[in-house]
Design a protein around this motif. Structure first.
Motif, short mmCIF file in Angstrom:
data_model
loop_
_atom_site.label_atom_id
_atom_site.label_comp_id
_atom_site.label_asym_id
_atom_site.label_seq_id
_atom_site.Cartn_x
_atom_site.Cartn_y
_atom_site.Cartn_z
N ILE A 70 2.70 -1.67 -10.15
CA ILE A 70 3.72 -1.69 -9.10
C ILE A 70 3.10 -1.24 -7.78
O ILE A 70 2.20 -0.39 -7.76
N SER A 71 3.57 -1.81 -6.68
CA SER A 71 3.09 -1.41 -5.37
C SER A 71 4.18 -1.68 -4.35
O SER A 71 5.15 -2.39 -4.64
N ARG A 72 4.02 -1.12 -3.15
CA ARG A 72 5.01 -1.36 -2.10
C ARG A 72 4.29 -1.56 -0.78
O ARG A 72 3.26 -0.93 -0.52
N ASP A 73 4.85 -2.43 0.03
CA ASP A 73 4.31 -2.74 1.36
C ASP A 73 5.39 -2.41 2.37
O ASP A 73 6.39 -3.12 2.48
N ARG A 74 5.18 -1.32 3.12
CA ARG A 74 6.21 -0.87 4.07
C ARG A 74 6.45 -1.90 5.16
O ARG A 74 7.58 -2.17 5.53
N ALA A 75 5.38 -2.44 5.68
CA ALA A 75 5.52 -3.39 6.79
C ALA A 75 6.33 -4.62 6.37
O ALA A 75 7.13 -5.14 7.14
#
Length: 127
Positions: A70-75
């Motif tokens: 799992i990962s997240r990209d704020r932009a």
């Protein structure tokens, strides 16, 4: 009002890969703990993986550990689930969910504490 939209599901052969995306709108993703869950019709919902607000903490279910990330990209206001070495038992509808009440870390479980849910994207692993 927060909206979560999943994409990236589909049909894949055993051993293959898929990347699921969960796009968020209507709320600042920085204030949400995020998770991926899955469910096979007629069975209990299962927590797959979650990620803290900062992204520093992740929890992954034993059934997918070492294969899913799992990962997240704020932009991009998006959360991803990279699924590798897929197995037939990974076949399910995958849901993205958000938790607004956990400021640190994340909780997995079956998702009862999550506040917002997407509509799901189906994943079928079959030859």
């Amino acid at each position: 009002q927060l909206q979560l939209v999943e994409s990236g599901g589909g049909l894949v052969q055993p051993g293959g890969s898929l990347r699921l995306s969960c796009a968020a709108s209507g709320f600042n993703l920085d204030y949400l703990t995020m998770g991926w869950f899955r469910q096979v019709p007629g069975k209990e919902r299962e927590g797959v993986s979650c990620i803290s607000r900062s992204g520093a903490t992740t929890i992954t279910a034993d059934s997918v550990k070492g294969r899913f990330t799992i990962s997240r990209d704020r932009a991009k206001r998006t959360v991803f689930l990279q699924m590798d070495r897929l197995k037939s038992e990974d076949t399910a509808i995958y849901y993205c969910a958000a938790d607004r009440d956990t400021p640190y870390g994340c909780r997995l479980g079956s998702g009862d504490g999550m506040d917002y849910w997407g509509k799901g994207t189906p994943v079928t692993v079959s030859s």
